[in-house]
Every structure is written in structure tokens, then in C-alpha cells.
Scaffold this motif. Structure first.
Motif, PDB file in Angstrom:
ATOM      1  N   UNK A  49       0.824  -1.211   0.000  1.00 54.88           N
ATOM      2  CA  UNK A  49       0.000   0.000   0.000  1.00 54.88           C
ATOM      3  C   UNK A  49       0.855   1.257   0.000  1.00 54.88           C
ATOM      4  N   UNK A  50       2.094   1.130   0.502  1.00 50.58           N
ATOM      5  CA  UNK A  50       2.989   2.285   0.539  1.00 50.58           C
ATOM      6  C   UNK A  50       3.861   2.393  -0.707  1.00 50.58           C
ATOM      7  N   UNK A  51       3.923   1.340  -1.489  1.00 53.32           N
ATOM      8  CA  UNK A  51       4.841   1.317  -2.641  1.00 53.32           C
ATOM      9  C   UNK A  51       4.320   2.195  -3.782  1.00 53.32           C
ATOM     10  N   UNK A  52       5.227   2.970  -4.432  1.00 50.40           N
ATOM     11  CA  UNK A  52       6.633   3.166  -4.087  1.00 50.40           C
ATOM     12  C   UNK A  52       6.817   4.320  -3.112  1.00 50.40           C
ATOM     13  N   UNK A  53       7.777   4.160  -2.227  1.00 47.24           N
ATOM     14  CA  UNK A  53       8.067   5.192  -1.238  1.00 47.24           C
ATOM     15  C   UNK A  53       9.227   6.081  -1.643  1.00 47.24           C
ATOM     16  N   UNK A  54       9.927   5.700  -2.683  1.00 49.18           N
ATOM     17  CA  UNK A  54      11.085   6.450  -3.175  1.00 49.18           C
ATOM     18  C   UNK A  54      11.269   6.126  -4.647  1.00 49.18           C
ATOM     19  N   UNK A  55      12.150   6.811  -5.362  1.00 49.30           N
ATOM     20  CA  UNK A  55      12.340   6.520  -6.785  1.00 49.30           C
ATOM     21  C   UNK A  55      12.642   5.048  -7.046  1.00 49.30           C
ATOM     22  N   UNK A  75       2.514   6.051 -10.770  1.00 57.47           N
ATOM     23  CA  UNK A  75       2.902   6.057  -9.367  1.00 57.47           C
ATOM     24  C   UNK A  75       3.175   7.456  -8.826  1.00 57.47           C
ATOM     25  N   UNK A  76       3.241   8.445  -9.712  1.00 58.13           N
ATOM     26  CA  UNK A  76       3.647   9.799  -9.297  1.00 58.13           C
ATOM     27  C   UNK A  76       4.988   9.745  -8.561  1.00 58.13           C
ATOM     28  N   UNK A  77       5.859   8.919  -9.101  1.00 60.97           N
ATOM     29  CA  UNK A  77       7.184   8.728  -8.506  1.00 60.97           C
ATOM     30  C   UNK A  77       8.168   8.430  -9.627  1.00 60.97           C
ATOM     31  N   UNK A  78       9.325   9.027  -9.576  1.00 61.14           N
ATOM     32  CA  UNK A  78      10.323   8.812 -10.611  1.00 61.14           C
ATOM     33  C   UNK A  78      10.672   7.334 -10.740  1.00 61.14           C
ATOM     34  N   UNK A  91      18.418  -3.817  -2.034  1.00 60.10           N
ATOM     35  CA  UNK A  91      17.393  -4.085  -1.019  1.00 60.10           C
ATOM     36  C   UNK A  91      16.171  -4.749  -1.666  1.00 60.10           C
ATOM     37  N   UNK A  92      15.657  -5.809  -1.071  1.00 61.05           N
ATOM     38  CA  UNK A  92      14.504  -6.517  -1.650  1.00 61.05           C
ATOM     39  C   UNK A  92      13.179  -5.849  -1.285  1.00 61.05           C
ATOM     40  N   UNK A  93      12.982  -4.651  -1.816  1.00 64.58           N
ATOM     41  CA  UNK A  93      11.772  -3.909  -1.473  1.00 64.58           C
ATOM     42  C   UNK A  93      10.975  -3.456  -2.691  1.00 64.58           C
ATOM     43  N   UNK A  94      11.401  -3.899  -3.897  1.00 61.12           N
ATOM     44  CA  UNK A  94      10.680  -3.539  -5.117  1.00 61.12           C
ATOM     45  C   UNK A  94      11.162  -2.265  -5.770  1.00 61.12           C
ATOM     46  N   UNK A  95      12.029  -1.524  -5.086  1.00 63.01           N
ATOM     47  CA  UNK A  95      12.472  -0.254  -5.654  1.00 63.01           C
ATOM     48  C   UNK A  95      13.649  -0.400  -6.614  1.00 63.01           C
ATOM     49  N   UNK A  96      14.222  -1.594  -6.687  1.00 56.15           N
ATOM     50  CA  UNK A  96      15.238  -1.889  -7.694  1.00 56.15           C
ATOM     51  C   UNK A  96      14.867  -3.190  -8.376  1.00 56.15           C
ATOM     52  N   UNK A  97      14.709  -3.136  -9.698  1.00 52.42           N
ATOM     53  CA  UNK A  97      14.357  -4.318 -10.478  1.00 52.42           C
ATOM     54  C   UNK A  97      15.355  -4.479 -11.624  1.00 52.42           C
ATOM     55  N   UNK A  98      15.377  -5.663 -12.174  1.00 52.29           N
ATOM     56  CA  UNK A  98      16.271  -5.979 -13.283  1.00 52.29           C
ATOM     57  C   UNK A  98      15.451  -6.258 -14.526  1.00 52.29           C
TER      58      UNK A  98
END
Length: 317
Positions: A21-27, A55-58, A80-87
Motif C-alpha cells: 500500500x505504501x509502494x513506491x516510497x522512493x524513486x 505512481x507519481x514517482x520517478x 534491497x529486496x523492497x521492489x524499488x530496484x528491479x532488473x
């Protein structure tokens, strides 16, 4: 006698919000294992642009070419395994375990699938000075001049490489392959005539301008944008079929709810008319799958192409 006093329940405790529900919290960062300008980069940037808006997020694309995709893959593995970095992955991601004796990661153990972005066939193109106007003529010339035909590709195990290996395996011809860190530098050498040919998906504008000559499509069906260009299978090589795929994976312990949210949002983006139109213009076929179905698809592709890798004894240079 009743007192008539009212009974009040204690206020409910506030529930913490879930990571999804909080994702994404950062770029958000999508790491691409190839240089800017090629097919892998183009589809990642198209998806990133529209996810940013949703997402209104970069959502940025970071190019980390080299090492047969190992550099980019390990960078995401350590994130970090939080969804904010993907391959952003393609065929080498699934095939590398068959090509390297020791691999610092397991694609199906250390990562979780997110979804398929697109699939795309390649086109065999040659410089206009090359003496072939069909795939059969290309094969005949290569057979008469073993090792003299130079073919560019974007990495051992990439679809631009394996599309050629499949044809060489079927015909027995010998060519000299040259590895590039991405499509853009390979295109420069094709356009200048320093390299004879390439199996590639992102040269449509050069085909239309006559700067390269298209000989055949690697897929089982003709392209809508080039309806007069026959498939390789049609030109005397039945059963030939090859296509690239591009999708997203994330580090292993990324919360499942976050993965499901990203997959659902990616699917929504890929249904947008402007996205589908842009992909069609680039000869991409829009994806949009569940994480589970994308994982199964990659397993199937690894098994299919793994047979060719073993038969041809393909190893990183």
C-alpha cells in the motif's frame, strides 16, 4: 433496575499499512544489462515512463552493460529486496547457468519474476553492399566463403546471438561473430559496412531508409509493419523460429504483495493504447503477465534454448 449507563467499546488500534500500500516510497530503478538505445533499453524506458506517471514517482532506467549481463544482475541481486530496484531481463538471464561453470547467482532461486514487458522477433539485416537479397542467398554465400561473413551480436547467449546460431546449426555454415556491449555500437558498424550482418529488432528506420537490407524475419509469422518480408522459415528453413523477450525480476525476498502490485500496474500500463501503439511501431509485442506465468515462460525458454547451447557448445568468450 438497570442503570441505563452506556457501554463504550475501546477505539480500534490503527493497523500498520502494508509495504504494497505504501509502494513506491522512493524513486524506482530498473537496471538494464545493455547500453542505451537498443531494444532492451527502449522497452524498459517506455514502461518506466508510464509507471512514473501512474505512481507519481520517478522510475528511472540505469544502463549497466558488460559481463554477459552479470554486472547488472549482481547489482540488483545485492540491492534491497523492497521492489524499488528491479532488473530488466532477457534470454541470457535464464541461460547463463548453462553457459558458466560457476555463476554467482541462480536466476530462479535468487530472483522472483515480476512480469513480461514484451516479446519481439529479430530481422536478419545486411549492409547494402553485401551480395545477398534473401536468406537462402546469405546461406549460399556464407557456405562458399567460410568464416568471411561477419555477424554482430549483443552478447553470447543473447537472442541476437542465438538467432544466428540456430541458423548456423540448421545449415552448417561458418561465420565470424563479433560481440558488442549493445545494439547501438553494433548498428554503427553495420551502417558503415565494417560488419556484414546482424540479427536485430531495432533497425526498422534504417531498413525503411535503405541503409540496411532486410533478408528475413526470425519469428514464425511475418511482421505487420513489414508484410512483404518473408520469415526465415518461409525461405527454405522450416521450423526456424526465434524471438526475444524482455521482462522484470526483483531480488528474492521482495514481499509478494509488492511483486503483485508492480505486476498489476505493469499490466495496466501495457494495455494503454499509446503504449501498445508505440510498441507496435518498434515491432514489439506487448506483454503483461502474472509473476507465476512469467516464471514458467522463462523456464520453458531456458529449456528450449538450452538444447542449442549444449549442442553448439556455446560458452562466454
Amino acid at each position: 433496575m438497570a442503570t441505563g449507563l452506556a457501554t463504550f467499546a475501546p477505539p480500534a488500534l490503527a493497523q500498520p499499512s502494508s509495504p504494497a500500500s505504501r509502494f513506491p516510497e522512493k524513486p524506482v530503478r530498473i537496471v538494464v544489462a545493455y547500453s542505451a538505445g537498443g531494444a532492451a533499453d527502449s522497452q524498459a524506458r517506455l514502461a518506466a515512463q508510464h509507471l512514473s506517471e501512474m505512481w507519481a514517482m520517478t522510475t528511472m532506467v540505469e544502463n549497466r552493460p558488460g559481463g554477459n549481463t552479470l554486472i547488472a544482475t549482481q547489482a540488483v541481486q545485492r540491492s534491497a529486496p523492497d521492489g524499488h530496484t528491479m532488473l530488466s531481463v532477457s534470454l541470457p538471464f535464464a541461460l547463463n547457468p548453462m553457459m558458466f561453470e560457476k555463476l554467482p547467482y541462480d536466476p530462479f532461486r535468487d530472483f522472483v519474476p515480476v512480469g513480461l514487458i514484451s516479446s519481439i522477433p529479430n530481422i536478419l539485416v545486411v549492409h547494402p553492399s553485401f551480395p545477398a537479397r534473401s536468406v537462402s542467398e546469405f546461406v549460399a554465400y556464407a557456405r562458399s566463403n567460410p568464416g568471411k561473413v561477419t555477424v554482430a551480436h549483443t552478447g553470447i547467449g543473447s537472442i541476437t546471438h542465438l538467432s544466428g546460431e540456430l541458423l548456423y546449426d540448421k545449415t552448417g555454415i561458418e561465420v565470424t561473430t563479433i560481440t558488442y556491449p549493445g545494439s547501438t555500437p553494433a548498428h554503427a558498424d553495420i551502417l558503415s559496412g565494417r560488419v556484414s550482418a546482424m540479427f536485430d529488432s531495432s533497425m526498422l528506420q534504417h531498413i525503411e531508409a535503405g541503409r540496411v537490407r532486410a533478408l528475413g524475419v526470425t519469428s514464425s509469422k511475418r511482421l505487420d509493419l513489414l508484410p512483404d518480408l518473408p520469415t526465415i522459415a518461409e525461405q527454405g528453413f522450416p521450423g526456424y523460429s526465434a524471438a526475444a523477450f524482455y521482462g522484470l525480476v526483483a531480488p528474492r525476498e521482495t514481499p509478494p504483495a509488492v511483486i503483485e502490485k508492480i505486476a498489476a500496474d505493469l499490466h495496466s500500463v501495457l494495455q494503454l493504447p499509446e503504449v501498445r501503439s508505440r510498441m507496435r511501431d518498434m515491432t514489439f509485442i506487448a506483454g503483461g503477465t502474472t509473476p507465476a506465468s512469467f516464471g514458467t515462460f522463462m523456464q520453458d525458454e531456458a529449456a528450449r534454448w538450452g538444447d542449442l547451447v549444449r549442442r553448439r557448445e556455446i560458452r562466454p568468450g
